[in-house]
Design a protein around this motif. Structure first.
Motif, PDB file in Angstrom:
ATOM      1  N   GLY A  82       0.800  -1.224   0.000  1.00 25.20           N
ATOM      2  CA  GLY A  82       0.000   0.000   0.000  1.00 25.20           C
ATOM      3  C   GLY A  82       0.825   1.262   0.000  1.00 25.20           C
ATOM      4  N   THR A  83       2.049   1.213  -0.511  1.00 23.04           N
ATOM      5  CA  THR A  83       2.969   2.350  -0.416  1.00 23.04           C
ATOM      6  C   THR A  83       2.395   3.596  -1.080  1.00 23.04           C
ATOM      7  N   ARG A  84       2.034   3.483  -2.358  1.00 19.94           N
ATOM      8  CA  ARG A  84       1.511   4.645  -3.072  1.00 19.94           C
ATOM      9  C   ARG A  84       0.093   4.999  -2.641  1.00 19.94           C
ATOM     10  N   MET A  85      -0.585   4.051  -1.984  1.00 20.74           N
ATOM     11  CA  MET A  85      -1.922   4.318  -1.467  1.00 20.74           C
ATOM     12  C   MET A  85      -1.874   5.050  -0.134  1.00 20.74           C
ATOM     13  N   LYS A  86      -0.650   5.170   0.419  1.00 19.29           N
ATOM     14  CA  LYS A  86      -0.468   5.807   1.729  1.00 19.29           C
ATOM     15  C   LYS A  86      -1.297   5.096   2.798  1.00 19.29           C
ATOM     16  N   GLN A  87      -1.258   3.756   2.735  1.00 23.39           N
ATOM     17  CA  GLN A  87      -1.998   2.916   3.660  1.00 23.39           C
ATOM     18  C   GLN A  87      -1.038   1.909   4.286  1.00 23.39           C
ATOM     19  N   THR A  88      -1.346   1.496   5.506  1.00 26.98           N
ATOM     20  CA  THR A  88      -0.529   0.464   6.148  1.00 26.98           C
ATOM     21  C   THR A  88      -0.935  -0.925   5.673  1.00 26.98           C
ATOM     22  N   ILE A  89      -2.167  -1.063   5.223  1.00 27.29           N
ATOM     23  CA  ILE A  89      -2.666  -2.354   4.746  1.00 27.29           C
ATOM     24  C   ILE A  89      -2.349  -2.487   3.252  1.00 27.29           C
ATOM     25  N   SER A  90      -2.074  -3.699   2.797  1.00 27.36           N
ATOM     26  CA  SER A  90      -1.828  -3.935   1.372  1.00 27.36           C
ATOM     27  C   SER A  90      -3.042  -3.514   0.559  1.00 27.36           C
ATOM     28  N   LYS A  91      -2.769  -2.965  -0.620  1.00 24.60           N
ATOM     29  CA  LYS A  91      -3.847  -2.314  -1.375  1.00 24.60           C
ATOM     30  C   LYS A  91      -4.972  -3.262  -1.777  1.00 24.60           C
ATOM     31  N   GLN A  92      -4.662  -4.544  -1.971  1.00 22.23           N
ATOM     32  CA  GLN A  92      -5.721  -5.479  -2.371  1.00 22.23           C
ATOM     33  C   GLN A  92      -6.741  -5.723  -1.262  1.00 22.23           C
ATOM     34  N   PHE A  93      -6.391  -5.334  -0.030  1.00 20.65           N
ATOM     35  CA  PHE A  93      -7.290  -5.545   1.104  1.00 20.65           C
ATOM     36  C   PHE A  93      -8.052  -4.274   1.505  1.00 20.65           C
ATOM     37  N   ILE A  94      -7.757  -3.169   0.850  1.00 15.99           N
ATOM     38  CA  ILE A  94      -8.471  -1.920   1.149  1.00 15.99           C
ATOM     39  C   ILE A  94      -9.932  -2.075   0.754  1.00 15.99           C
ATOM     40  N   GLU A  95     -10.818  -1.550   1.566  1.00 20.80           N
ATOM     41  CA  GLU A  95     -12.250  -1.656   1.281  1.00 20.80           C
ATOM     42  C   GLU A  95     -12.654  -0.699   0.167  1.00 20.80           C
ATOM     43  N   LEU A  96     -13.465  -1.203  -0.732  1.00 24.79           N
ATOM     44  CA  LEU A  96     -14.046  -0.446  -1.827  1.00 24.79           C
ATOM     45  C   LEU A  96     -15.543  -0.714  -1.835  1.00 24.79           C
ATOM     46  N   VAL A 131      -2.957 -15.850  -5.695  1.00 24.06           N
ATOM     47  CA  VAL A 131      -1.549 -15.833  -5.304  1.00 24.06           C
ATOM     48  C   VAL A 131      -1.317 -14.663  -4.354  1.00 24.06           C
ATOM     49  N   LEU A 132      -0.907 -14.989  -3.120  1.00 23.06           N
ATOM     50  CA  LEU A 132      -0.708 -13.990  -2.074  1.00 23.06           C
ATOM     51  C   LEU A 132       0.675 -14.137  -1.442  1.00 23.06           C
ATOM     52  N   PRO A 133       1.232 -13.043  -0.912  1.00 24.56           N
ATOM     53  CA  PRO A 133       2.445 -13.183  -0.113  1.00 24.56           C
ATOM     54  C   PRO A 133       2.185 -14.099   1.082  1.00 24.56           C
ATOM     55  N   LYS A 134       3.175 -14.883   1.443  1.00 19.18           N
ATOM     56  CA  LYS A 134       3.007 -15.865   2.509  1.00 19.18           C
ATOM     57  C   LYS A 134       2.488 -15.242   3.796  1.00 19.18           C
ATOM     58  N   ASP A 135       3.011 -14.053   4.139  1.00 17.16           N
ATOM     59  CA  ASP A 135       2.635 -13.432   5.406  1.00 17.16           C
ATOM     60  C   ASP A 135       1.280 -12.730   5.350  1.00 17.16           C
ATOM     61  N   GLU A 136       0.576 -12.810   4.205  1.00 20.47           N
ATOM     62  CA  GLU A 136      -0.733 -12.173   4.100  1.00 20.47           C
ATOM     63  C   GLU A 136      -1.871 -13.174   3.936  1.00 20.47           C
ATOM     64  N   ILE A 137      -1.542 -14.447   3.905  1.00 22.85           N
ATOM     65  CA  ILE A 137      -2.589 -15.461   3.769  1.00 22.85           C
ATOM     66  C   ILE A 137      -3.496 -15.460   4.993  1.00 22.85           C
ATOM     67  N   ALA A 138      -2.919 -15.297   6.176  1.00 22.41           N
ATOM     68  CA  ALA A 138      -3.727 -15.250   7.397  1.00 22.41           C
ATOM     69  C   ALA A 138      -4.642 -14.028   7.396  1.00 22.41           C
ATOM     70  N   ILE A 139      -4.164 -12.910   6.860  1.00 16.50           N
ATOM     71  CA  ILE A 139      -4.997 -11.711   6.762  1.00 16.50           C
ATOM     72  C   ILE A 139      -6.185 -11.978   5.843  1.00 16.50           C
ATOM     73  N   TRP A 140      -5.914 -12.634   4.719  1.00 14.47           N
ATOM     74  CA  TRP A 140      -6.981 -12.976   3.785  1.00 14.47           C
ATOM     75  C   TRP A 140      -8.021 -13.886   4.443  1.00 14.47           C
TER      76      TRP A 140
END
Length: 223
Positions: free
Chosen positions: A13-27, A52-61
């Motif tokens: 989420g770098t360019r989104m200025k978010q701490t959460i990965s952009k694919q998990f941001i609510e829309l 396909v997800l980063p290993k450390d984000e599967i639990a978040i998903w």
């Protein structure tokens, strides 16, 4: 012919200025990635989806699936250090050699079922089908000292889905990874295959900045 979809969701989420990965941001009340998966299921319930997800984000998903009561069946696998490696990991999940596979950005949630359907139909004929749109604005080539106008009609902006004959793209991903291979079409082309383009959609935006999120929300509300 069996249809697969590999949804690659490894962005931060770098360019989104978010701490959460952009694919998990609510829309519009749902994480972006769930909208993307729903788009493929709206096309056909028979599409086999590989996420396909980063290993450390599967639990978040998994936690988000519980939170939003999201029960759509997908096969989750871990990504690599690059998009190339992540797509290759997704392809390795598919044991079959015959079929069609659409490779799609997890943060393109507004892809329509007409675009998805066209990609599969055209790939069945041409072995590849890559969504693209014409440029709307003037462009220039630049170097350190000068700039030069070029004919924008000679260029296309490439989107996803990028859909291929399964055996073809599996074989293509056996080549050595290089920085210039920025998408699946470039991988297939480097392997000696001709790339067929088809008309995408300007609404099929990739959400990478806060402005994109505003535009996506407006497009959803306008449907």
């Amino acid at each position: 012919m069996k249809e697969y979809a590999i949804i690659v969701a490894g962005g931060k989420g770098t360019r989104m200025k978010q701490t959460i990965s952009k694919q998990f941001i609510e829309l519009n009340g749902l994480p972006i990635l769930m909208h993307t998966i729903n788009a493929f299921k709206a096309y056909s319930n028979d599409v086999e989806i590989i996420l396909v997800l980063p290993k450390d984000e599967i639990a978040i998903w998994e936690e988000l699936c519980r939170k939003f009561d999201f029960s759509t069946e997908v096969t989750v696998t871990t990504g690599g250090d690059s998009r190339f490696q992540s797509v290759k990991n997704g392809l390795n999940i598919i044991s079959e050699e015959k079929g069609l596979v659409a490779i799609h950005d997890g943060v393109r949630p507004l892809v329509g079922k007409d675009i998805i359907g066209a990609s599969y139909r055209l790939a069945a004929v041409h072995q590849s089908a890559v969504a693209a749109v014409r440029l709307k604005e003037s462009i220039r080539i630049t170097d350190q000292d000068t700039t030069k106008a070029v004919d924008r009609s000679d260029f296309r902006m490439i989107q996803t889905p990028q859909t291929f004959d399964l055996a073809l793209i599996k074989k293509a991903y056996e080549i050595k990874e290089e920085p210039s291979l920025t998408d699946d079409a470039s991988v297939a082309e480097r392997s000696g295959h001709k790339i067929s383009l088809f008309e995408g959609s300007y609404s099929n935006i990739k959400i990478t900045t806060p402005e994109d999120l505003i535009i996506a929300e407006a497009l959803i509300n306008n449907k």
